[in-house]
Design a protein around this motif. Structure first.
Motif, PDB file in Angstrom:
ATOM      1  N   ALA A 148       9.839  -2.695   9.013  1.00 50.19           N
ATOM      2  CA  ALA A 148       9.276  -3.064   7.711  1.00 50.19           C
ATOM      3  C   ALA A 148       8.855  -1.856   6.879  1.00 50.19           C
ATOM      4  CB  ALA A 148       8.067  -3.974   7.916  1.00 50.19           C
ATOM      5  N   LEU A 149       8.530  -0.757   7.558  1.00 49.36           N
ATOM      6  CA  LEU A 149       7.913   0.353   6.819  1.00 49.36           C
ATOM      7  C   LEU A 149       8.767   1.625   6.760  1.00 49.36           C
ATOM      8  CD1 LEU A 149       4.381  -0.188   8.371  1.00 49.36           C
ATOM      9  CD2 LEU A 149       5.041  -0.768   6.043  1.00 49.36           C
ATOM     10  N   ALA A 150       9.622   1.789   7.755  1.00 50.81           N
ATOM     11  CA  ALA A 150      10.474   2.992   7.757  1.00 50.81           C
ATOM     12  C   ALA A 150      11.718   2.698   8.591  1.00 50.81           C
ATOM     13  CB  ALA A 150       9.703   4.187   8.325  1.00 50.81           C
ATOM     14  N   GLY A 151      12.557   1.830   8.064  1.00 48.00           N
ATOM     15  CA  GLY A 151      13.673   1.299   8.853  1.00 48.00           C
ATOM     16  C   GLY A 151      14.868   2.226   9.039  1.00 48.00           C
ATOM     17  N   LYS A 189       0.840  -1.200   0.000  1.00 47.03           N
ATOM     18  CA  LYS A 189       0.000   0.000   0.000  1.00 47.03           C
ATOM     19  C   LYS A 189       0.879   1.256   0.000  1.00 47.03           C
ATOM     20  CE  LYS A 189      -4.124   1.746   2.106  1.00 47.03           C
ATOM     21  NZ  LYS A 189      -4.535   2.331   3.354  1.00 47.03           N
ATOM     22  N   LEU A 190       1.913   1.221   0.818  1.00 44.20           N
ATOM     23  CA  LEU A 190       2.844   2.355   0.904  1.00 44.20           C
ATOM     24  C   LEU A 190       3.443   2.663  -0.482  1.00 44.20           C
ATOM     25  CD1 LEU A 190       5.593   2.503   3.650  1.00 44.20           C
ATOM     26  CD2 LEU A 190       6.119   3.101   1.333  1.00 44.20           C
ATOM     27  N   LEU A 191       3.929   1.619  -1.143  1.00 44.01           N
ATOM     28  CA  LEU A 191       4.549   1.818  -2.467  1.00 44.01           C
ATOM     29  C   LEU A 191       3.529   2.334  -3.470  1.00 44.01           C
ATOM     30  CD1 LEU A 191       6.736  -1.376  -2.548  1.00 44.01           C
ATOM     31  CD2 LEU A 191       7.596   0.958  -2.827  1.00 44.01           C
ATOM     32  N   TYR A 192       2.354   1.737  -3.433  1.00 40.99           N
ATOM     33  CA  TYR A 192       1.320   2.114  -4.396  1.00 40.99           C
ATOM     34  C   TYR A 192       0.923   3.582  -4.227  1.00 40.99           C
ATOM     35  CZ  TYR A 192      -3.051   2.188  -6.928  1.00 40.99           C
ATOM     36  OH  TYR A 192      -4.044   2.520  -7.805  1.00 40.99           O
ATOM     37  N   GLU A 193       0.717   3.976  -2.979  1.00 41.09           N
ATOM     38  CA  GLU A 193       0.257   5.353  -2.762  1.00 41.09           C
ATOM     39  C   GLU A 193       1.350   6.372  -3.049  1.00 41.09           C
ATOM     40  OE1 GLU A 193      -2.027   6.118   0.675  1.00 41.09           O
ATOM     41  OE2 GLU A 193      -3.444   4.543   0.155  1.00 41.09           O
ATOM     42  N   ILE A 194       2.584   6.036  -2.707  1.00 42.45           N
ATOM     43  CA  ILE A 194       3.639   7.034  -2.908  1.00 42.45           C
ATOM     44  C   ILE A 194       4.032   7.131  -4.375  1.00 42.45           C
ATOM     45  CG2 ILE A 194       6.057   7.611  -2.413  1.00 42.45           C
ATOM     46  CD1 ILE A 194       5.604   6.794   0.417  1.00 42.45           C
ATOM     47  N   LEU A 195       4.141   5.990  -5.026  1.00 36.93           N
ATOM     48  CA  LEU A 195       4.616   6.021  -6.413  1.00 36.93           C
ATOM     49  C   LEU A 195       3.487   6.292  -7.404  1.00 36.93           C
ATOM     50  CD1 LEU A 195       7.025   2.983  -6.145  1.00 36.93           C
ATOM     51  CD2 LEU A 195       7.690   5.378  -6.350  1.00 36.93           C
ATOM     52  N   MET A 196       2.251   6.093  -6.968  1.00 31.49           N
ATOM     53  CA  MET A 196       1.087   6.235  -7.858  1.00 31.49           C
ATOM     54  C   MET A 196       1.340   5.450  -9.142  1.00 31.49           C
ATOM     55  SD  MET A 196      -1.277   8.475  -6.644  1.00 31.49           S
ATOM     56  CE  MET A 196      -1.960   9.480  -7.914  1.00 31.49           C
ATOM     57  N   ASP A 197       1.907   4.304  -8.979  1.00 28.82           N
ATOM     58  CA  ASP A 197       2.365   3.486 -10.086  1.00 28.82           C
ATOM     59  C   ASP A 197       1.473   2.265 -10.169  1.00 28.82           C
ATOM     60  OD1 ASP A 197       4.238   3.405 -11.984  1.00 28.82           O
ATOM     61  OD2 ASP A 197       5.948   3.078 -10.666  1.00 28.82           O
ATOM     62  N   ASP A 198       1.834   1.348 -11.068  1.00 27.31           N
ATOM     63  CA  ASP A 198       1.137   0.072 -11.060  1.00 27.31           C
ATOM     64  C   ASP A 198       1.373  -0.590  -9.712  1.00 27.31           C
ATOM     65  OD1 ASP A 198       0.239   0.389 -13.562  1.00 27.31           O
ATOM     66  OD2 ASP A 198       1.911  -0.687 -14.501  1.00 27.31           O
ATOM     67  N   ASP A 255       7.478 -10.966  -0.086  1.00 27.32           N
ATOM     68  CA  ASP A 255       7.767 -11.150   1.341  1.00 27.32           C
ATOM     69  C   ASP A 255       8.377  -9.876   1.937  1.00 27.32           C
ATOM     70  OD1 ASP A 255      10.748 -11.268   1.726  1.00 27.32           O
ATOM     71  OD2 ASP A 255      10.542 -12.793   0.170  1.00 27.32           O
ATOM     72  N   LEU A 256       8.449  -9.901   3.255  1.00 28.48           N
ATOM     73  CA  LEU A 256       8.823  -8.711   4.012  1.00 28.48           C
ATOM     74  C   LEU A 256      10.179  -8.133   3.603  1.00 28.48           C
ATOM     75  CD1 LEU A 256       7.178  -7.534   6.339  1.00 28.48           C
ATOM     76  CD2 LEU A 256       8.752  -8.639   7.911  1.00 28.48           C
ATOM     77  N   TYR A 257      11.186  -9.016   3.439  1.00 26.81           N
ATOM     78  CA  TYR A 257      12.548  -8.533   3.183  1.00 26.81           C
ATOM     79  C   TYR A 257      12.672  -7.978   1.770  1.00 26.81           C
ATOM     80  CZ  TYR A 257      13.102 -10.532   7.658  1.00 26.81           C
ATOM     81  OH  TYR A 257      12.922 -10.779   8.987  1.00 26.81           O
ATOM     82  N   ARG A 258      11.955  -8.615   0.864  1.00 27.16           N
ATOM     83  CA  ARG A 258      11.926  -8.087  -0.488  1.00 27.16           C
ATOM     84  C   ARG A 258      11.238  -6.704  -0.462  1.00 27.16           C
ATOM     85  NH1 ARG A 258       8.832  -9.252  -5.110  1.00 27.16           N
ATOM     86  NH2 ARG A 258      10.078  -8.502  -6.857  1.00 27.16           N
ATOM     87  N   GLY A 259      10.202  -6.631   0.315  1.00 23.34           N
ATOM     88  CA  GLY A 259       9.458  -5.370   0.448  1.00 23.34           C
ATOM     89  C   GLY A 259      10.381  -4.252   0.932  1.00 23.34           C
ATOM     90  N   ILE A 260      11.196  -4.580   1.927  1.00 24.28           N
ATOM     91  CA  ILE A 260      12.120  -3.576   2.468  1.00 24.28           C
ATOM     92  C   ILE A 260      13.065  -3.089   1.367  1.00 24.28           C
ATOM     93  CG2 ILE A 260      14.109  -3.292   4.024  1.00 24.28           C
ATOM     94  CD1 ILE A 260      12.594  -5.075   6.044  1.00 24.28           C
ATOM     95  N   ASN A 261      13.614  -4.035   0.605  1.00 19.15           N
ATOM     96  CA  ASN A 261      14.540  -3.653  -0.475  1.00 19.15           C
ATOM     97  C   ASN A 261      13.864  -2.797  -1.528  1.00 19.15           C
ATOM     98  OD1 ASN A 261      16.867  -4.736   0.460  1.00 19.15           O
ATOM     99  ND2 ASN A 261      16.417  -6.787  -0.352  1.00 19.15           N
ATOM    100  N   ILE A 262      12.637  -3.176  -1.881  1.00 21.34           N
ATOM    101  CA  ILE A 262      11.940  -2.394  -2.923  1.00 21.34           C
ATOM    102  C   ILE A 262      11.686  -0.971  -2.421  1.00 21.34           C
ATOM    103  CG2 ILE A 262       9.885  -2.223  -4.387  1.00 21.34           C
ATOM    104  CD1 ILE A 262       9.657  -5.261  -4.270  1.00 21.34           C
ATOM    105  N   ILE A 263      11.230  -0.872  -1.184  1.00 22.64           N
ATOM    106  CA  ILE A 263      10.938   0.478  -0.652  1.00 22.64           C
ATOM    107  C   ILE A 263      12.215   1.323  -0.686  1.00 22.64           C
ATOM    108  CG2 ILE A 263      10.224   1.810   1.378  1.00 22.64           C
ATOM    109  CD1 ILE A 263       8.410  -0.544   2.149  1.00 22.64           C
ATOM    110  N   ARG A 264      13.315   0.738  -0.202  1.00 22.14           N
ATOM    111  CA  ARG A 264      14.577   1.510  -0.167  1.00 22.14           C
ATOM    112  C   ARG A 264      15.006   1.921  -1.575  1.00 22.14           C
ATOM    113  NH1 ARG A 264      18.287  -1.564   4.225  1.00 22.14           N
ATOM    114  NH2 ARG A 264      19.662   0.162   3.855  1.00 22.14           N
TER     115      ARG A 264
END
Ligand SMILES: Nc1ncnc2c1ncn2[C@@H]1O[C@H](COP(=O)(O)OP(=O)(O)O)[C@@H](O)[C@H]1O
Ligand SMILES: [Mg+2]
Length: 347
Positions: free
Chosen positions: A159-162, A112-121, A127-136
């Motif tokens: 997980a959300l703002a490390g 949700k965080l990625l979707y809302e911030i990037l307004m992207d697809d 998984d969680l660790y992949r999520g962390i890498n993508i966000i960073r």
């Protein structure tokens, strides 16, 4: 733009897509305003205070802590509505504590965080660790505003703002929590407790809910002051007790306050909220319990259909009563909202 697409090929198409997204975001900014409270009191002072800690050069991670019902979410939403437009991307994640308890809750929050911030697809994180890498990777050069409302574990922050380096220079991350220690552990810039309502503001908030005006009528002044003292300036209690006085007669309300005085106990917020629940008729109490256990966050029309199909005969009367008592609200997206301290009464 179409001409540019043909001239420069698919990279330019991406560029155009980005431009269109940004323009669209600006055009629709009025629809992203979060619904706040019906009768805001003292909120400007609270927002200014928080802004003075947030709007300092560089990336800031600011924690707002305080007990439940104090106004943390209200403050965070108001701040978000005021400043979100100044950022390249923004996201308000509500009720992180509850949302992260769901199946794959944290991963869904990352998505949700990625979707809302990037307004992207929509990005499937997996998984969680992949999520962390993508966000960073995706956010480290973007100036963003991220609000994480009601955090209660380190895992959620990790997980959300490390870390500060996850987001671009000038980003602001604001976290609300009941757990002050959590903010210490994660090295937040500033720990701010919500600036409390002062006595006059508390009386005003009570009065809006009890009499729908900013000051109590003179014949109710002492009664209102007694009630405000019991609420200890806590907005949730002021709202619920005020709404209760609005829906009941003065003598009954006076009787309840006298009982408080006789029992001579320091009333905690649960006792105050319980007053409204106890006064509900049996069938509405039952409806309240169903909603608090199963339907918070759901679509009102769906809840109505479900309850009626289970034989609930008091829907119209009940929903009106619960809303009048400020025990629940229906937001602008037709979703049922209930403060978690009120929800706990049903558990
Ligand atoms: N400054 C304020 N003015 C008016 N109402 C407020 C204010 N702060 C909080 N409230 C009301 O009090 C209730 C509890 O506030 P909330 O922000 O949900 O508290 P918290 O997040 O600290 O538990 C909400 O229903 C909200 O409408
Ligand atoms: Mg909250």
């Amino acid at each position: 733009l179409v001409y540019a697409f043909f001239l420069y090929g698919s990279d330019e198409a991406n560029l155009i897509q980005k431009i269109v997204q940004q323009v669209w975001k600006k055009l629709t900014c009025s629809t992203m305003q979060l619904p706040v409270t019906k009768y805001p009191v003292g909120i400007d002072r609270q927002v200014e205070n928080l802004l003075s800690h947030v709007m300092i050069d560089g990336t800031r991670m600011v924690g707002v802590y305080g007990i439940g019902g104090m106004g943390k979410t209200t403050l965070a939403k108001t701040l978000y509505n005021r400043i979100a437009d100044d950022f390249e991307g923004y996201c308000f994640l509500a009720n992180v504590r509850e949302a992260s308890k769901q199946h794959e809750g944290l991963v869904k929050l990352q998505e949700k965080l990625l979707y809302e911030i990037l307004m992207d697809d929509f990005i499937r994180v997996g998984d969680l660790y992949r999520g962390i890498n993508i966000i960073r990777n995706r956010l480290c050069s973007k100036k963003i505003l991220l609000i994480l409302d009601d955090i209660d574990t380190s895992e959620q922050l990790q997980a959300l703002a490390g870390g500060y380096d996850w987001f671009g220079y000038g980003s602001k991350v604001i976290v609300t929590t009941r757990n002050e220690q959590l903010l210490d552990i994660h090295g937040f810039n500033k720990l701010r407790s919500v600036p409390e309502l002062n006595y006059d503001e508390a009386l005003e908030l009570f009065s809006w809910h009890a009499f729908q005006c900013s000051h109590p009528p003179s014949e109710y002044l002492q009664l209102s002051k007694d009630a405000v003292n019991y609420c200890k300036n806590l907005p949730l209690a002021l709202e619920v007790l005020g709404s209760f006085l609005y829906s009941t007669d003065q003598s009954k309300f006076r009787g309840i306050l006298e009982e408080f005085a006789i029992s001579n106990l320091d009333k905690d917020i649960q006792n105050l909220l319980q007053v409204s629940y106890d006064e509900l008729e049996g069938d509405v109490q039952e409806m309240f319990l169903f909603i608090s256990c199963f339907f918070v966050g759901e679509d009102k029309t769906m809840v109505e259909t479900m309850l009626k199909s289970c034989g609930c005969l008091c829907w119209e009367k009940g929903i009106k009563k619960l809303m009048n008592l400020s025990l629940l609200t229906i937001n602008k997206w037709n979703k049922v909202e209930m403060h978690d301290l009120i929800q706990q009464m049903g558990h």
